[in-house]
Scaffold this motif. Structure first.
Motif, PDB file in Angstrom:
ATOM      1  N   LEU A 100       8.873   8.372  -7.543  1.00 10.43           N
ATOM      2  CA  LEU A 100       8.906   8.148  -6.019  1.00 10.43           C
ATOM      3  C   LEU A 100       7.932   7.376  -6.076  1.00 10.43           C
ATOM      4  CD1 LEU A 100      10.969   8.238  -3.860  1.00 10.43           C
ATOM      5  CD2 LEU A 100       9.212   9.859  -2.812  1.00 10.43           C
ATOM      6  N   ALA A 101       6.912   7.233  -5.790  1.00  8.20           N
ATOM      7  CA  ALA A 101       5.972   6.254  -5.573  1.00  8.20           C
ATOM      8  C   ALA A 101       6.018   4.829  -6.472  1.00  8.20           C
ATOM      9  CB  ALA A 101       4.115   6.929  -5.901  1.00  8.20           C
ATOM     10  N   LEU A 102       5.847   5.446  -7.903  1.00  7.91           N
ATOM     11  CA  LEU A 102       5.856   4.248  -8.597  1.00  7.91           C
ATOM     12  C   LEU A 102       6.994   3.198  -8.801  1.00  7.91           C
ATOM     13  CD1 LEU A 102       4.194   5.592 -12.121  1.00  7.91           C
ATOM     14  CD2 LEU A 102       3.592   4.145 -10.725  1.00  7.91           C
ATOM     15  N   PHE A 103       8.085   4.038  -7.747  1.00 10.67           N
ATOM     16  CA  PHE A 103       9.379   3.187  -7.974  1.00 10.67           C
ATOM     17  C   PHE A 103       9.686   2.122  -6.767  1.00 10.67           C
ATOM     18  CE2 PHE A 103      13.109   3.319  -5.528  1.00 10.67           C
ATOM     19  CZ  PHE A 103      13.738   2.468  -6.161  1.00 10.67           C
ATOM     20  N   LEU A 104       8.854   2.867  -5.592  1.00  9.08           N
ATOM     21  CA  LEU A 104       8.830   2.258  -4.385  1.00  9.08           C
ATOM     22  C   LEU A 104       7.923   0.561  -4.900  1.00  9.08           C
ATOM     23  CD1 LEU A 104       8.226   5.080  -1.875  1.00  9.08           C
ATOM     24  CD2 LEU A 104      10.330   3.350  -2.254  1.00  9.08           C
ATOM     25  N   VAL A 109       7.021  -5.278  -5.643  1.00 10.32           N
ATOM     26  CA  VAL A 109       6.403  -6.158  -6.853  1.00 10.32           C
ATOM     27  C   VAL A 109       7.475  -7.025  -7.266  1.00 10.32           C
ATOM     28  CG1 VAL A 109       5.241  -6.580  -9.215  1.00 10.32           C
ATOM     29  CG2 VAL A 109       4.398  -5.187  -7.587  1.00 10.32           C
ATOM     30  N   GLY A 110       8.723  -6.282  -7.635  1.00  7.43           N
ATOM     31  CA  GLY A 110      10.138  -7.015  -8.039  1.00  7.43           C
ATOM     32  C   GLY A 110      10.366  -7.842  -6.434  1.00  7.43           C
ATOM     33  N   SER A 111      10.771  -7.584  -5.823  1.00  8.03           N
ATOM     34  CA  SER A 111      11.387  -8.293  -4.466  1.00  8.03           C
ATOM     35  C   SER A 111      10.489  -9.222  -4.079  1.00  8.03           C
ATOM     36  CB  SER A 111      10.980  -7.667  -3.184  1.00  8.03           C
ATOM     37  OG  SER A 111      12.059  -6.717  -3.104  1.00  8.03           O
ATOM     38  N   LEU A 112       9.679  -8.936  -4.340  1.00  7.72           N
ATOM     39  CA  LEU A 112       7.635 -10.707  -4.323  1.00  7.72           C
ATOM     40  C   LEU A 112       8.291 -11.494  -5.718  1.00  7.72           C
ATOM     41  CD1 LEU A 112       4.789  -8.688  -3.121  1.00  7.72           C
ATOM     42  CD2 LEU A 112       6.298 -10.213  -1.757  1.00  7.72           C
ATOM     43  N   LEU A 113       8.624 -11.111  -6.855  1.00  7.70           N
ATOM     44  CA  LEU A 113       8.142 -12.117  -7.236  1.00  7.70           C
ATOM     45  C   LEU A 113       9.914 -12.511  -7.559  1.00  7.70           C
ATOM     46  CD1 LEU A 113       7.506 -10.001 -10.435  1.00  7.70           C
ATOM     47  CD2 LEU A 113       6.195 -12.094  -9.431  1.00  7.70           C
ATOM     48  N   GLN A 114      11.050 -11.918  -7.006  1.00  7.51           N
ATOM     49  CA  GLN A 114      11.394 -12.644  -6.973  1.00  7.51           C
ATOM     50  C   GLN A 114      11.966 -13.966  -5.897  1.00  7.51           C
ATOM     51  OE1 GLN A 114      14.698 -10.345  -6.754  1.00  7.51           O
ATOM     52  NE2 GLN A 114      15.176  -9.223  -8.048  1.00  7.51           N
ATOM     53  N   LEU A 115      10.712 -14.071  -5.339  1.00  9.51           N
ATOM     54  CA  LEU A 115      10.912 -14.863  -4.135  1.00  9.51           C
ATOM     55  C   LEU A 115      10.614 -16.535  -5.048  1.00  9.51           C
ATOM     56  CD1 LEU A 115       9.212 -12.848  -0.942  1.00  9.51           C
ATOM     57  CD2 LEU A 115      11.278 -14.021  -1.682  1.00  9.51           C
ATOM     58  N   PHE A 116       9.726 -16.029  -5.876  1.00 11.01           N
ATOM     59  CA  PHE A 116       8.954 -17.079  -6.778  1.00 11.01           C
ATOM     60  C   PHE A 116       9.826 -17.524  -8.341  1.00 11.01           C
ATOM     61  CE2 PHE A 116       5.956 -15.367  -3.938  1.00 11.01           C
ATOM     62  CZ  PHE A 116       5.459 -16.604  -3.228  1.00 11.01           C
ATOM     63  N   LEU A 117      10.740 -16.576  -8.653  1.00 14.55           N
ATOM     64  CA  LEU A 117      11.415 -17.062  -9.869  1.00 14.55           C
ATOM     65  C   LEU A 117      12.741 -16.816  -9.264  1.00 14.55           C
ATOM     66  CD1 LEU A 117       9.780 -13.990 -11.305  1.00 14.55           C
ATOM     67  CD2 LEU A 117       9.440 -16.683 -11.963  1.00 14.55           C
ATOM     68  N   PRO A 118      13.113 -17.799 -10.821  1.00 14.69           N
ATOM     69  CA  PRO A 118      14.654 -18.097 -10.489  1.00 14.69           C
ATOM     70  C   PRO A 118      15.769 -16.732 -10.817  1.00 14.69           C
ATOM     71  CG  PRO A 118      13.896 -19.397 -12.019  1.00 14.69           C
ATOM     72  CD  PRO A 118      13.246 -18.830 -11.455  1.00 14.69           C
ATOM     73  N   ALA A 218       7.580  11.925 -14.477  1.00 17.36           N
ATOM     74  CA  ALA A 218       8.029  10.306 -13.116  1.00 17.36           C
ATOM     75  C   ALA A 218       8.506   9.019 -13.649  1.00 17.36           C
ATOM     76  CB  ALA A 218       6.148  10.403 -13.097  1.00 17.36           C
ATOM     77  N   HIS A 219       8.637   8.993 -14.735  1.00  9.76           N
ATOM     78  CA  HIS A 219       8.930   7.743 -15.863  1.00  9.76           C
ATOM     79  C   HIS A 219      10.856   8.297 -15.511  1.00  9.76           C
ATOM     80  CE1 HIS A 219       9.608   5.092 -19.413  1.00  9.76           C
ATOM     81  NE2 HIS A 219      10.385   4.896 -18.801  1.00  9.76           N
ATOM     82  N   ALA A 220      11.475   9.302 -15.657  1.00 10.12           N
ATOM     83  CA  ALA A 220      12.772   9.855 -15.311  1.00 10.12           C
ATOM     84  C   ALA A 220      12.988   9.557 -14.219  1.00 10.12           C
ATOM     85  CB  ALA A 220      12.518  11.401 -15.729  1.00 10.12           C
ATOM     86  N   THR A 221      12.093   9.992 -13.152  1.00  5.40           N
ATOM     87  CA  THR A 221      12.161   9.905 -11.456  1.00  5.40           C
ATOM     88  C   THR A 221      12.186   8.629 -11.195  1.00  5.40           C
ATOM     89  OG1 THR A 221      10.714  11.922 -11.000  1.00  5.40           O
ATOM     90  CG2 THR A 221      11.405  10.685  -9.504  1.00  5.40           C
ATOM     91  N   TRP A 222      12.082   7.157 -11.576  1.00  8.12           N
ATOM     92  CA  TRP A 222      11.733   5.736 -10.927  1.00  8.12           C
ATOM     93  C   TRP A 222      13.360   6.068 -12.152  1.00  8.12           C
ATOM     94  CZ3 TRP A 222       7.205   3.375 -14.668  1.00  8.12           C
ATOM     95  CH2 TRP A 222       8.165   1.719 -15.001  1.00  8.12           C
ATOM     96  N   ASN A 223      13.457   6.222 -13.164  1.00  8.84           N
ATOM     97  CA  ASN A 223      14.439   5.340 -13.425  1.00  8.84           C
ATOM     98  C   ASN A 223      15.814   5.981 -12.834  1.00  8.84           C
ATOM     99  OD1 ASN A 223      13.409   3.835 -15.995  1.00  8.84           O
ATOM    100  ND2 ASN A 223      13.824   4.939 -18.085  1.00  8.84           N
ATOM    101  N   THR A 224      15.937   7.411 -12.397  1.00 11.15           N
ATOM    102  CA  THR A 224      17.155   7.977 -12.494  1.00 11.15           C
ATOM    103  C   THR A 224      17.504   7.106 -10.955  1.00 11.15           C
ATOM    104  OG1 THR A 224      16.926  10.199 -13.485  1.00 11.15           O
ATOM    105  CG2 THR A 224      18.318   9.931 -11.251  1.00 11.15           C
ATOM    106  N   ILE A 225      15.975   6.802  -9.927  1.00 11.06           N
ATOM    107  CA  ILE A 225      16.303   6.534  -8.497  1.00 11.06           C
ATOM    108  C   ILE A 225      16.746   4.892  -8.342  1.00 11.06           C
ATOM    109  CG2 ILE A 225      15.385   6.018  -6.983  1.00 11.06           C
ATOM    110  CD1 ILE A 225      13.463   8.193  -7.315  1.00 11.06           C
TER     111      ILE A 225
END
Length: 237
Positions: A100-104, A109-118, A218-225
């Motif tokens: 859950l922590a990794l997903f958040l 991070v992904g949202s911040l990157l989208q501000l600078f990437l097309p 942890a990996h399964a949780t991240w992917n499932t969410i």
């Protein structure tokens, strides 16, 4: 802390980076080889089933490689790559929290990157979820994302590659190196940084608990969410 494998030395492992590379090449060959076979002999197969066959082939290649280098060649059990069922409840609890922590973290991070990437076209696996019309269409994506990928990728990247890199170059380089390779092999430039950070987090969880089941959960949780979030978000719009 790793189990004592050789001559009473703690932290030593009997496999090396060359053998890690061989398993990786086997995984890539199985995946791309299966994709080519499907393309030429079953071109009409739906995308979900193509992904299923490729994922199963890659998973089988990883398990086969680990069986050879860990069990057959060195006579070790799968505890050598951190598979310890004795502490399963703790692994599940820590894995769920860590996932859950990794997903958040990755969403931020992904949202911040989208501000600078097309805007980028979605990955084919993401298209499976986007194009899902009803819950049963998520069966294959969930099977791959919550089981096949977490098991095969964690056993290889964290249970097999990370200790080899750590043994050769030290903990920090092992942590970063295994995460960078993990991110690079997803072939997604936009998601490279989030995936690398996720790989670092998964390796850290494995290092702290000594149990690869923690990283798998942890990996399964991240992917499932992520899968359910994509599925339901598109229906709320």
């Amino acid at each position: 802390m790793l189990v004592k494998f050789m001559t009473g030395e703690t932290g030593k492992i009997p496999w090396n980076l060359w053998q890690c590379l061989l398993v990786l090449l086997g995984m890539l060959a199985a995946g791309y080889g299966t994709a080519l076979l499907v393309r030429f002999f079953a071109s009409g197969l739906p995308l979900a089933y193509r992904y299923l066959l490729v994922g199963l082939a890659q998973g089988a290649a990883v398990l086969g490689g680990l069986h050879y280098f860990v069990r057959k060649k060195n006579g070790l059990s799968l505890e050598a790559v951190g598979l310890k069922a004795a502490v399963l409840p703790r692994a599940i609890a820590v894995g769920l929290g860590g996932g859950l922590a990794l997903f958040l973290l990755l969403v931020i991070v992904g949202s911040l990157l989208q501000l600078f990437l097309p805007d980028q076209a979605p990955q084919p696996f993401t298209e499976l979820i986007i194009n899902a019309r009803q819950p049963r269409d998520l069966v294959i994506p969930l099977f791959l994302g919550a089981f096949v990928a977490p098991v095969s990728e964690e056993l290889y990247f964290r249970g097999f590659l990370f200790p080899a890199l750590k043994n050769r170059y030290g903990f920090a380089w092992g942590l970063v190196g295994s995460a960078l390779i993990f991110a690079f092999l997803h072939l997604d430039l936009v998601r490279f940084l989030p995936l690398a950070l996720g790989g670092i987090g998964l390796a850290y969880l494995y290092e702290r608990t000594g149990n690869i089941l923690t990283a798998i959960v942890a990996h399964a949780t991240w992917n499932t969410i992520m899968i359910f979030l994509l599925y339901f978000a598109l229906r709320w719009v």
